[in-house]
Design an enzyme around this catalytic site. Sequence first.
Site, PDB file in Angstrom:
ATOM      1  CB  SER A 175      11.988 -22.842  30.054  1.00  0.00           C
ATOM      2  OG  SER A 175      12.488 -23.266  28.801  1.00  0.00           O
ATOM      3  CG  HIS A 203      11.503 -22.035  34.452  1.00  0.00           C
ATOM      4  ND1 HIS A 203      10.953 -20.778  34.329  1.00  0.00           N
ATOM      5  CD2 HIS A 203      12.355 -22.180  33.425  1.00  0.00           C
ATOM      6  CE1 HIS A 203      11.452 -20.189  33.250  1.00  0.00           C
ATOM      7  NE2 HIS A 203      12.304 -21.021  32.682  1.00  0.00           N
ATOM      8  CE  LYS A 235      14.183 -17.563  33.499  1.00  0.00           C
ATOM      9  NZ  LYS A 235      15.177 -18.363  32.803  1.00  0.00           N
TER      10      LYS A 235
HETATM   11  C1  LIG Z   1      15.998 -18.361  31.710  1.00  0.00           C
HETATM   12  C2  LIG Z   1      16.718 -19.635  31.620  1.00  0.00           C
HETATM   13  C3  LIG Z   1      18.108 -19.665  31.471  1.00  0.00           C
HETATM   14  C4  LIG Z   1      18.912 -18.424  31.236  1.00  0.00           C
HETATM   15  O1  LIG Z   1      19.000 -17.648  32.363  1.00  0.00           O
HETATM   16  P1  LIG Z   1      19.300 -16.076  32.226  1.00  0.00           P
HETATM   17  O2  LIG Z   1      19.705 -15.663  33.571  1.00  0.00           O
HETATM   18  O3  LIG Z   1      18.038 -15.451  31.747  1.00  0.00           O
HETATM   19  O4  LIG Z   1      20.406 -15.945  31.211  1.00  0.00           O
HETATM   20  C5  LIG Z   1      18.722 -20.885  31.508  1.00  0.00           C
HETATM   21  N1  LIG Z   1      18.021 -22.036  31.635  1.00  0.00           N
HETATM   22  C6  LIG Z   1      16.689 -22.039  31.742  1.00  0.00           C
HETATM   23  C7  LIG Z   1      15.966 -23.335  31.881  1.00  0.00           C
HETATM   24  C8  LIG Z   1      15.995 -20.843  31.726  1.00  0.00           C
HETATM   25  O5  LIG Z   1      14.674 -20.836  31.793  1.00  0.00           O
END
Ligand SMILES: *Cc1c(COP(=O)(O)O)cnc(C)c1O
Length: 384
Positions: A175, A203, A235
């Site tokens: 991330s 991602h 995302k």
């Molecule tokens: C954003 C993210 C999460 C958490 O997801 P949310 O829905 O924001 O709680 C988990 N793992 C990765 C790799 C992320 O980038």
Amino acid sequence: MSLARAPATLAELHEAGLYRRRRVCDGVGHERVVDGRRCVVFCDNGYLGLAEHPAVADAFVAAAKRYGVGSGGSHLVSGHTPEHHALEEELAAFVGRPRALLFSSGYLANLGIVAALARRGETVVEDRLNHASLLDAAAVAGAKLVRYRHADAGAADERLGATGARLLVTDGVFSMDGDLAPLAGLAAVAARRNTTLVVDDAHGFGVLGDGGRGSLERLELGANEVPVLMATLGKALGSFGAFVAGDEALIETLIQRARSYIYTTAPPAAVAAATRAALRLLSSEAWRRSRVAELVDRFRSGAQQLGLALAPSETPIQPVVLGDARAAVEASEELLQAGFLVTAIRPPTVPAGTARLRVTLSAAHTEEQVDALLDALGRAVPAR
Ligand SMILES: *Cc1c(COP(=O)(O)O)cnc(C)c1O
């Protein structure tokens, strides 16, 4: 930390350039008003420009009128609506697995996966740079966390051999760095060591692969290699929540045992409906993926000409590593003055000495905006 110590702790964070503060971001999409200043956002995770799509908002509004705003209960009590159910079936079909299970957030999904698959006292092996939720998940499960050198399948193998761990966990796309995990190597190691490989593709999902199915599609891997696939909906999909996809036994185990599934309110039906609309756009509008890929290329070649230190990333996550936390904060401030929101990412989110500007690109950006950002970066960031 007792509350009496809080003022001194806060002062230390200030001193070290590690104090975090929120900005009020008004508007939708990538042109917003941040703390009263118009700017272009180059740090959010809306890689495909779907959060602001009218069809997605329309689906949300229609479902809110039909089902109300809140879901009123957990999935196992009264919160699981036809919208949630259809979304699970569509996500499972999209990633080509028998079943999918919605979670209220990615953080909760990761807590649930690890708690359901690792017993107290067992060892979980994870990449050193995994998302915080995956590292926390081991602690919440009462498991022993053993980390291996970033993106090093050989190091993972050594850790699995030394501990006899049954769970190997990695981000698909990291991330804060944007690089892909060596999933083929990790899958081979997991198979040899009789270990379950879990991939968090928050991602990669929506962005990578010809069909947008993510890191596994990009690397031509399937359910045999990666039996547990998790991705978030907040995302690229521009919505909210997360899902886990896999076989019947996995999904039923999560329903029975994942406390972060059982003891939390289901996401609103309107969110599920909006996500379904976004998933349809994701499938039908491949141009969004090509578009963001073109902008990534444009950004990388421009940054190279400026002599900026780029990471080995083919994804919309393009960090510019500055090292020192204060330098990153100053550069971010300067970019904001120039009309660009790019937050500084500092320890403990990233390892000490690797503070960075985490630039992210989106299909919603224009070439002119990318070029203007590069101009501003050229002024705000010292060349290598
Ligand atoms: C954003 C993210 C999460 C958490 O997801 P949310 O829905 O924001 O709680 C988990 N793992 C990765 C790799 C992320 O980038």
